[in-house]
Design an enzyme around this catalytic site. Structure first.
Site, PDB file in Angstrom:
ATOM      1  N   PHE A 138     -32.426 -28.098  47.854  1.00  0.00           N
ATOM      2  CA  PHE A 138     -31.028 -28.490  47.671  1.00  0.00           C
ATOM      3  C   PHE A 138     -30.327 -27.363  46.930  1.00  0.00           C
ATOM      4  O   PHE A 138     -30.674 -27.041  45.799  1.00  0.00           O
ATOM      5  CB  PHE A 138     -30.877 -29.794  46.881  1.00  0.00           C
ATOM      6  CG  PHE A 138     -29.426 -30.192  46.767  1.00  0.00           C
ATOM      7  CD1 PHE A 138     -28.803 -30.923  47.772  1.00  0.00           C
ATOM      8  CD2 PHE A 138     -28.656 -29.796  45.682  1.00  0.00           C
ATOM      9  CE1 PHE A 138     -27.461 -31.249  47.697  1.00  0.00           C
ATOM     10  CE2 PHE A 138     -27.311 -30.120  45.600  1.00  0.00           C
ATOM     11  CZ  PHE A 138     -26.708 -30.852  46.602  1.00  0.00           C
ATOM     12  N   ASP A 223     -32.988 -20.474  42.174  1.00  0.00           N
ATOM     13  CA  ASP A 223     -31.870 -21.383  41.909  1.00  0.00           C
ATOM     14  C   ASP A 223     -32.281 -22.275  40.747  1.00  0.00           C
ATOM     15  O   ASP A 223     -33.058 -23.217  40.918  1.00  0.00           O
ATOM     16  CB  ASP A 223     -31.564 -22.210  43.163  1.00  0.00           C
ATOM     17  CG  ASP A 223     -30.400 -23.181  42.931  1.00  0.00           C
ATOM     18  OD1 ASP A 223     -30.014 -23.393  41.761  1.00  0.00           O
ATOM     19  OD2 ASP A 223     -29.901 -23.743  43.927  1.00  0.00           O
ATOM     20  N   LYS A 252     -24.249 -26.179  36.458  1.00  0.00           N
ATOM     21  CA  LYS A 252     -24.395 -27.484  35.819  1.00  0.00           C
ATOM     22  C   LYS A 252     -24.259 -27.416  34.289  1.00  0.00           C
ATOM     23  O   LYS A 252     -23.149 -27.340  33.790  1.00  0.00           O
ATOM     24  CB  LYS A 252     -25.694 -28.148  36.273  1.00  0.00           C
ATOM     25  CG  LYS A 252     -25.614 -28.496  37.764  1.00  0.00           C
ATOM     26  CD  LYS A 252     -26.536 -29.587  38.234  1.00  0.00           C
ATOM     27  CE  LYS A 252     -26.089 -30.097  39.597  1.00  0.00           C
ATOM     28  NZ  LYS A 252     -27.034 -29.874  40.673  1.00  0.00           N
TER      29      LYS A 252
HETATM   30  C1  LIG Z   1     -26.514 -29.291  41.936  1.00  0.00           C
HETATM   31  C2  LIG Z   1     -27.213 -28.123  42.500  1.00  0.00           C
HETATM   32  C3  LIG Z   1     -26.521 -27.136  43.219  1.00  0.00           C
HETATM   33  C4  LIG Z   1     -25.060 -27.255  43.568  1.00  0.00           C
HETATM   34  O1  LIG Z   1     -24.235 -27.305  42.454  1.00  0.00           O
HETATM   35  P1  LIG Z   1     -22.726 -27.858  42.612  1.00  0.00           P
HETATM   36  O2  LIG Z   1     -22.104 -27.540  41.293  1.00  0.00           O
HETATM   37  O3  LIG Z   1     -22.822 -29.318  42.900  1.00  0.00           O
HETATM   38  O4  LIG Z   1     -22.118 -27.096  43.743  1.00  0.00           O
HETATM   39  C5  LIG Z   1     -27.227 -26.046  43.656  1.00  0.00           C
HETATM   40  N1  LIG Z   1     -28.547 -25.931  43.412  1.00  0.00           N
HETATM   41  C6  LIG Z   1     -29.247 -26.841  42.723  1.00  0.00           C
HETATM   42  C7  LIG Z   1     -30.702 -26.643  42.472  1.00  0.00           C
HETATM   43  C8  LIG Z   1     -28.607 -27.985  42.262  1.00  0.00           C
HETATM   44  O5  LIG Z   1     -29.303 -28.922  41.621  1.00  0.00           O
END
Ligand SMILES: *Cc1c(COP(=O)(O)O)cnc(C)c1O
Length: 405
Positions: A138, A223, A252
């Site tokens: 994700f 990520d 985040k």
């Molecule tokens: C939440 C998330 C995203 C996307 O972040 P947004 O601020 O919602 O665009 C990307 N990568 C990971 C691992 C995430 O948990």
């Protein structure tokens, strides 16, 4: 009383299905609904609320900067962005950082950097660059990102998708090695998959992936939007295996729960592919975002929240693992990042989170019929105990009624 849920449902787009609670106030690990009922937040806004709600230091950084200087765009320098980038680079060991807003934008930035690096530095023929991703990933919701999602629903109805992405099983280093070609620019991976079900890969996986990337002149892009900034008991989850990626995404919690702040960080060799006009964002790195981002990083260190996530997180995992209930299939996690997977044929995680809400515990289900626990890092052991006790009770009630039925 105004029917706020009804307003959202009637005038909103229907792309979320919120639980039936309207939250009006938050402080620390707690939030309150309209009726003044208190809930413990074990969800932590998908890890965006790592500092707890309305942390005084972050509220102060936000409001003071908002009164001094707001958005000016990146057409000019500000006195806030530089110090924020310095701090982010110093903490992560990266050479340079590019500010965006949402996590998805940081990932898009990483993809653009990797492709351009492949053409300008590695020497991949034009438009042939490939990026390898992991099953169950994700990385956000943009068209290119959902294009390499393995979740059918995320893709359904939104094609066509940009080419240039492949997928390998998560946690399988030999599959990664087999997928690398001379045109491979990068391997994009979450050190621990969040949305995918709090999936912790086998020990040694990330270190081996890093070795494969290095041996093949492929960028390792981690990520850490959800797993980073102390969540797993280290600043970055990849540090558990001594891995330093070539590119790193943060988001985040970087916004302190106040506003969207994200970064793509990288080694100089990667970041130098960007020249003026290549890429940008109107609000990325604005003075308020920078002030809050810097305050968030300072708070993480000054309040020793990484160490706290390690110790309180170990307690959380101990407590979750000790629950004896046939409904539980597996408990996974690291630090204050835990998932409790339930046997699909016995109960849906959605049913359990509704019952937990009634019991005063906010959480959310995620993929693989898993209940997610990612509370603010400021949580203490007695608060963890309280929440786990409620989970234990709810699961016991469900197990008892399943046996009767
Ligand atoms: C939440 C998330 C995203 C996307 O972040 P947004 O601020 O919602 O665009 C990307 N990568 C990971 C691992 C995430 O948990």
């Amino acid at each position: 009383m105004t029917d706020f849920a009804g307003l959202e449902s009637r005038f909103g787009a229907g792309n979320y299905a919120p639980l039936p609670v309207t939250i009006v106030r938050g402080a620390g690990v707690y939030v309150w609904d309209e009726a003044g009922r208190r809930y413990i937040d074990m969800m932590g806004a998908y890890s965006a609320a790592s500092f707890g709600h309305c942390h005084p230091r972050l509220v102060k950084a936000l409001t003071e900067q908002a009164q001094r200087l707001d958005t000016i765009s990146r057409a000019y320098f500000s006195d806030q962005l530089g110090p924020f980038l310095v701090k982010a680079c110093a903490l992560t060991g990266m050479d340079a950082a590019l500010p965006m807003n949402s996590g998805a934008e940081a990932v898009e930035t990483a993809l653009k950097a990797a492709r351009k690096w492949a053409y300008k530095v590695k020497g991949v023929p034009t438009d042939r660059a490939e990026i390898i991703t992991a099953e169950g990933n994700f990385h956000g919701r943009t068209i290119s990102i959902i294009g390499f999602s393995s979740q059918t629903q995320y893709r359904d109805g939104f094609g066509p998708f940009p080419p240039g992405f492949t997928r390998v099983p998560f946690g399988d280093a030999s599959a990664l090695a087999a997928a690398v070609t001379p045109d491979t620019a990068a391997f994009l991976v979450e050190p621990i998959q969040g949305e995918g079900g709090i999936n912790v890969p086998p020990p040694g996986y990330l270190a081996e992936a890093a070795r494969i990337c290095k041996a093949n002149n492929v960028l390792l892009l981690c990520d850490e939007i959800q797993s980073g900034l102390g969540r797993t008991g280290r600043l970055l989850a990849c540090q558990h295996e001594g891995v330093t990626p070539d590119g790193l995404m943060l988001g985040k919690a970087l916004g302190g729960g106040m506003l969207p702040v994200s970064l793509f960080l990288a080694r100089r060799e990667v970041m130098q592919v960007f020249t003026p006009g290549d890429h940008g964002s109107t609000f990325g790195g604005n003075p308020i975002a920078s002030a809050v981002g810097l305050a968030a990083l300072d708070t993480l260190i000054d309040e020793r929240l990484i160490e706290r996530a390690a110790t309180v997180g170990a307690h959380l995992l101990d407590r979750l693992s000790a629950i004896k209930n046939p409904i539980i299939r597996e408990v996974r996690g690291r630090g204050l990042f835990a998932g409790v997977e339930l046997h699909r044929n016995m109960v849906s995680a959605g049913t359990v989170i509704s019952r937990l809400l009634q019991a005063g515990v906010l959480t959310k289900d995620t993929h693989r019929n898993t209940i997610r626990f990612a509370p603010p890092l400021i949580i203490d052991e007695s608060q963890v105990d309280w929440a786990v006790d409620r989970l234990t009770e709810v699961l016991n009630e469900i197990a008892a009624s399943t046996v009767q039925a």
